[in-house]
Design an enzyme around this catalytic site. Structure first.
Site, PDB file in Angstrom:
ATOM      1  N   HIS B  60       0.854  -1.186   0.000  1.00  0.00           N
ATOM      2  CA  HIS B  60       0.000   0.000   0.000  1.00  0.00           C
ATOM      3  C   HIS B  60       0.894   1.242   0.000  1.00  0.00           C
ATOM      4  O   HIS B  60       2.026   1.206   0.507  1.00  0.00           O
ATOM      5  CB  HIS B  60      -0.899   0.019   1.236  1.00  0.00           C
ATOM      6  CG  HIS B  60      -2.012  -0.989   1.201  1.00  0.00           C
ATOM      7  ND1 HIS B  60      -3.012  -1.033   2.140  1.00  0.00           N
ATOM      8  CD2 HIS B  60      -2.289  -1.991   0.316  1.00  0.00           C
ATOM      9  CE1 HIS B  60      -3.858  -2.025   1.851  1.00  0.00           C
ATOM     10  NE2 HIS B  60      -3.431  -2.617   0.750  1.00  0.00           N
ATOM     11  N   GLU B  62       0.986   4.142   1.675  1.00  0.00           N
ATOM     12  CA  GLU B  62       1.516   4.679   2.935  1.00  0.00           C
ATOM     13  C   GLU B  62       2.492   3.705   3.577  1.00  0.00           C
ATOM     14  O   GLU B  62       3.440   4.119   4.262  1.00  0.00           O
ATOM     15  CB  GLU B  62       0.390   5.069   3.900  1.00  0.00           C
ATOM     16  CG  GLU B  62      -0.533   3.955   4.336  1.00  0.00           C
ATOM     17  CD  GLU B  62      -1.723   3.751   3.407  1.00  0.00           C
ATOM     18  OE1 GLU B  62      -1.504   3.536   2.196  1.00  0.00           O
ATOM     19  OE2 GLU B  62      -2.869   3.770   3.918  1.00  0.00           O
ATOM     20  N   CYS B  90      -5.961   1.513   6.081  1.00  0.00           N
ATOM     21  CA  CYS B  90      -6.599   0.242   6.487  1.00  0.00           C
ATOM     22  C   CYS B  90      -5.988  -0.213   7.820  1.00  0.00           C
ATOM     23  O   CYS B  90      -5.038   0.395   8.315  1.00  0.00           O
ATOM     24  CB  CYS B  90      -6.381  -0.802   5.399  1.00  0.00           C
ATOM     25  SG  CYS B  90      -4.698  -1.498   5.372  1.00  0.00           S
ATOM     26  N   CYS B  93      -2.122  -0.673   7.680  1.00  0.00           N
ATOM     27  CA  CYS B  93      -1.350   0.573   7.605  1.00  0.00           C
ATOM     28  C   CYS B  93      -1.487   1.391   8.889  1.00  0.00           C
ATOM     29  O   CYS B  93      -0.509   1.992   9.350  1.00  0.00           O
ATOM     30  CB  CYS B  93      -1.787   1.377   6.387  1.00  0.00           C
ATOM     31  SG  CYS B  93      -1.324   0.556   4.827  1.00  0.00           S
TER      32      CYS B  93
END
Lengths: 158, 158
Positions: B60, B62, B90, B93
């Site tokens: 992802h 981030e 999410c 993260c």
């Protein structure tokens, strides 16, 4: 959904405990993890916690083992796999387990400080998320907890 | 703890939106992220979502940006940093944000399916975990949501 240990689970947890001991010998919090095919028991990834060595906040044992397994199968989906990890996963690792669609999670001792499988959160069984998995808690829990206790006691005595 | 945008936040979100557009051009869900020193605005890490390309469930935006920032400072702690990300993080993260002690999180649009900052969970402000951070939601949210809508519409029309 809580299940009971299956064919390969205890052997894989012993392997994860061996990895945890290697982490301790390097001054890392002793946690180990193995990802294996649920049916065959073939190991696809294994690792121990390397946060301090790697200076990487994502370098938890199960996180590294899952990424290694994804590389082994060239896919980000691990529905056919189980993860054995000596300590209850934290929110980051439980989130990765959901994102990677890991089929089953077998773990050792509960983590009262950050456990996200059943202690603080139940991220692996949340109908709002797009994956849920079978959970087998408490496998060889006393051995895992003993390793952690010994590690933190040795830190305090330094 | 919800805060308001600060000096560098909007410029960093525009940079994150540019990264999200690059993800879309490669067929990836358009999310972008930038990690910067809160005071100086110096960028330490930036990335866009690369899950499909990398076949990595942890890729992802981030997540990649935070790991890059940790490498840049040779430390797993980012208390002095802010993260600008176009979509609400999410659980995975958000868990990394806690583990990396990121000081502030600035994000664009809420994620009704997996948002773990305020939609499904509030992982960044849980007294039981060992870190909490300031959150600035809704920065340039409409631009971020528009990118996501256009991306999923184009998928359906294929």
């Amino acid at each position: 959904m809580t299940a009971t240990p299956d064919g390969h689970d205890e052997a894989m947890m012993r392997r994860a405990l061996d990895l945890a001991r290697r982490a301790a010998s390097l001054g890392e919090v002793p946690v180990g993890a193995v990802v294996y095919e649920t049916d065959s028991g073939r190991v696809l990834g294994e690792a121990f916690n390397r946060r301090e060595q790697d200076r990487d906040p994502s370098a938890h044992a199960e996180f590294l083992a899952i990424r290694e397994a994804c590389r082994a199968v060239s896919d980000w989906r691990l529905n056919h796999c189980s993860l054995a990890v000596t300590l209850e996963p934290c929110p980051m690792c439980a989130g990765l387990i959901v994102n990677a669609r890991v089929g089953r999670v077998v773990y050792g001792t509960d983590d009262p400080k950050a456990g996200a499988v059943r202690t603080l959160y139940a991220l692996l069984n949340d109908d709002r998320l797009n994956h849920a998995c079978a959970v087998v808690p408490g496998v060889l829990a006393e051995e895992s907890a003993g390793l952690l206790r010994a590690f933190f006691r040795s830190l305090r005595e330094k």
